[in-house]
Design a protein around this motif. Structure first.
Motif, short mmCIF file in Angstrom:
data_model
loop_
_atom_site.label_atom_id
_atom_site.label_comp_id
_atom_site.label_asym_id
_atom_site.label_seq_id
_atom_site.Cartn_x
_atom_site.Cartn_y
_atom_site.Cartn_z
N ARG A 1 -9.08 -1.23 -8.74
CA ARG A 1 -9.72 -2.53 -8.57
C ARG A 1 -9.55 -3.40 -9.80
NH1 ARG A 1 -15.43 -3.09 -5.82
NH2 ARG A 1 -14.64 -5.22 -5.94
N VAL A 2 -9.70 -2.80 -10.97
CA VAL A 2 -9.52 -3.56 -12.21
C VAL A 2 -8.07 -4.04 -12.34
CG1 VAL A 2 -9.46 -3.32 -14.72
CG2 VAL A 2 -11.42 -2.49 -13.45
N SER A 3 -7.12 -3.20 -11.94
CA SER A 3 -5.70 -3.55 -12.07
C SER A 3 -5.27 -4.61 -11.07
CB SER A 3 -4.84 -2.30 -11.89
OG SER A 3 -5.18 -1.30 -12.82
N ILE B 1 0.83 -1.19 0.00
CA ILE B 1 0.00 0.00 0.00
C ILE B 1 0.87 1.25 0.00
CG2 ILE B 1 -1.78 1.26 1.25
CD1 ILE B 1 -2.78 -1.35 2.38
N PHE B 2 1.96 1.21 0.74
CA PHE B 2 2.87 2.35 0.79
C PHE B 2 3.48 2.62 -0.58
CE2 PHE B 2 7.34 3.68 1.07
CZ PHE B 2 7.19 4.94 1.62
N ILE B 3 3.92 1.57 -1.26
CA ILE B 3 4.57 1.74 -2.56
C ILE B 3 3.59 2.28 -3.59
CG2 ILE B 3 5.67 0.52 -4.47
CD1 ILE B 3 6.89 -1.38 -2.42
N ILE B 4 2.42 1.65 -3.67
CA ILE B 4 1.46 2.08 -4.68
C ILE B 4 0.93 3.48 -4.38
CG2 ILE B 4 -0.65 1.12 -3.63
CD1 ILE B 4 -1.44 0.21 -6.44
N ARG C 1 -11.83 -7.66 -12.54
CA ARG C 1 -11.56 -7.33 -13.94
C ARG C 1 -12.43 -8.18 -14.88
NH1 ARG C 1 -6.49 -7.29 -13.49
NH2 ARG C 1 -6.03 -9.45 -14.01
N ARG C 2 -12.57 -9.46 -14.56
CA ARG C 2 -13.40 -10.34 -15.38
C ARG C 2 -14.87 -9.93 -15.28
NH1 ARG C 2 -13.69 -15.26 -17.81
NH2 ARG C 2 -15.60 -16.48 -17.45
#
Length: 294
Positions: free
Chosen positions: A175-177, A3-6, A183-184
């Motif tokens: 969420r899609v990523s 979470i920190f990185i993103i 994503r489906r």
């Protein structure tokens, strides 16, 4: 750590791409996109994101304002994060553990009011009160109320636009990523039916109309006819389109269109200051009206 990185990457990138203008010789954002990232991360991971998100925001802004006092930068970050986290805490107390779910459904109206209006207004109010007692450096002082009325109005609108329009787009894009299952489901439920043989022609026409109108709005060809006052035509196209793909897909497309419009200097600015203000104000009201209806 994830979470920190993103959060660090998204906050830095979103700040870089935030539409910027100059008001009374001071830089001002038409939409401060880091706020949409902050809200989206909190909506996606809840209270477990508070600490890494705080460290990510501190890391980015201490790096950007490395020549300024770290305590003033921390105070600036607190003015942004504390109201958002407090509003999220109030929403959790009101809606329980599932307050973050069904963003475009049953909880949509409450989330829009709380995160789209209350949180940005609290941020600006806290910054204004802080600016009355604490002197900030030149790079930050305009955002703490030490400037003109026009600057403050556009600053509040930029926070509301970021929270109201771009937060859903960033949230669903994340969420899609990150989720293959979502994503489906997004493809099968929101996208694939839109290209079924029964409505394929309508889809092509709708996308062609949208692309053509956006090209006209954002093209470098100067014309008084295609100005911010033509935005109701774009509003009409999205109102027609929302019946088919649904609110999620349209929210993402609307955010892309809004970003393109906000980045289009020809549409947003005129030679006079008041003319520029009314173009910005009309764009803001158009965004606001469409999001509330959808």
């Amino acid at each position: 750590m994830f979470i920190f990185i993103i959060s660090t990457v998204l906050i830095a990138v979103s700040r870089h791409f935030s539409p910027l203008t100059w008001i009374d010789g001071e830089p001002n954002y038409l939409s401060w996109l880091p706020l949409s990232v902050i809200i989206s991360v909190l909506l996606l991971w809840g209270r477990m994101a508070v600490i890494p998100l705080t460290f990510a925001t501190v890391t980015v802004y201490l790096w950007i304002f490395s020549t300024e006092s770290p305590w003033l930068i921390l105070l600036f970050i607190g003015c942004v994060l504390v109201p958002v986290i407090a509003v999220c805490g109030a929403l959790r107390r009101w809606g329980g553990r599932r307050w973050r779910h069904d963003m475009m459904g049953r909880n949509g109206a409450v989330l829009i009011c709380a995160l789209g209006f209350v949180a940005p207004c609290l941020i600006k109010a806290l910054m204004y009160l802080t600016g009355m007692f604490v002197p900030f450096p030149d790079g930050l002082s305009p955002y703490f109320g030490m400037t003109s009325y026009l600057f403050n109005v556009i600053d509040v609108q930029s926070l509301i636009i970021s929270a109201l329009i771009f937060s859903p787009a960033v949230y669903y894009s994340l969420r899609v990523s990150l989720s293959p299952a979502f994503r489906r489901a997004m493809w099968l439920v929101r996208v694939k039916p839109y290209f079924s043989p029964a409505i394929r022609t309508k889809t092509v026409i709708w996308f062609t109309a949208l692309a053509s109108l956006m090209w006209v709005f954002c093209s470098p060809v100067s014309s008084e006819l295609f100005s911010a006052y033509m935005l109701p035509l774009l509003f009409f196209i999205f109102t027609v389109g929302i019946r088919s793909p649904g609110a999620i897909f349209i929210a993402i497309l609307w955010a892309i269109s809004a970003f393109s419009l906000s980045s289009s200097i020809r549409i947003l600015f005129t030679t006079s200051i008041m003319g520029r203000y009314w173009h910005l104000h009309y764009l803001f009201l158009s965004h606001l009206l469409y999001v509330c209806i959808t």
